[in-house]
Write a protein that holds these residues in place. Sequence first.
Motif, mmCIF file in Angstrom:
data_model
loop_
_atom_site.group_PDB
_atom_site.id
_atom_site.type_symbol
_atom_site.label_atom_id
_atom_site.label_comp_id
_atom_site.label_asym_id
_atom_site.label_seq_id
_atom_site.Cartn_x
_atom_site.Cartn_y
_atom_site.Cartn_z
ATOM 1 N N ASP A 293 -4.098 7.792 4.503
ATOM 2 C CA ASP A 293 -5.273 8.264 3.783
ATOM 3 C C ASP A 293 -5.201 7.746 2.348
ATOM 4 N N PRO A 294 -5.998 6.717 2.024
ATOM 5 C CA PRO A 294 -5.936 6.151 0.671
ATOM 6 C C PRO A 294 -6.391 7.143 -0.403
ATOM 7 N N GLN A 295 -7.220 8.117 -0.029
ATOM 8 C CA GLN A 295 -7.703 9.110 -1.002
ATOM 9 C C GLN A 295 -6.571 10.002 -1.499
ATOM 10 N N THR A 296 -5.725 10.441 -0.574
ATOM 11 C CA THR A 296 -4.631 11.343 -0.947
ATOM 12 C C THR A 296 -3.312 10.605 -1.147
ATOM 13 N N ARG B 158 0.818 -1.219 0.000
ATOM 14 C CA ARG B 158 0.000 0.000 0.000
ATOM 15 C C ARG B 158 0.848 1.264 0.000
#
Length: 194
Positions: free
Chosen positions: A71-74, A21
Amino acid sequence: MERTLFTSVAGNRHEPAWAERLAQATIERLVLDQWTAQKSRFVAHTDSGEEVAVALRRPERLHDGDILRYDPQTGRALVVSLALNEVLVIDLEGLQEFPLAVQQERLFELGHAIGNQHWPAVIRHKKVYVPLTVDRKVMLSVIESHHPEGVECHFEAGGEVIPYLAPHEVRRLFGGTEQHHNHHTEDEHPEEQG
């Protein structure tokens, strides 16, 4: 300015799933010295200057690679990085070639030399680990002054020896080897702001 409070970790960058990740993530670091890393509650600053408070349940503590925020979004993560002192590794394997009485004498002298300096030490698998607390030359001089034939010495990075040690042994080696006299009550007991 409001500080962010962390009471747990999301995972560790050394875990395969997290390593995958974080491969493309932007990593912000919280670099901790070995004294602070032994605490479960403290206030510190990230490498970008953000003030964070850590309040883990006792006796939990942070480890190198712990992820405080992801934060997977950013694609941004806050990861703990421990700055540990080097460790003097005293390898006792070569003593086996000597008679038992000689082994005992050399081990006693070595223990006396380390104890006389008040250096913390941990013994694991025929190796003695001593954290670097003074100049390398001074440490080697103290050991060599006892003419320890059959004993080999070298230095390793603190992070390299941690996998060989139990948690209480890590605390023994790295928990109090720095002179840290600035005790601030608010740093010991961070509370959520705002």
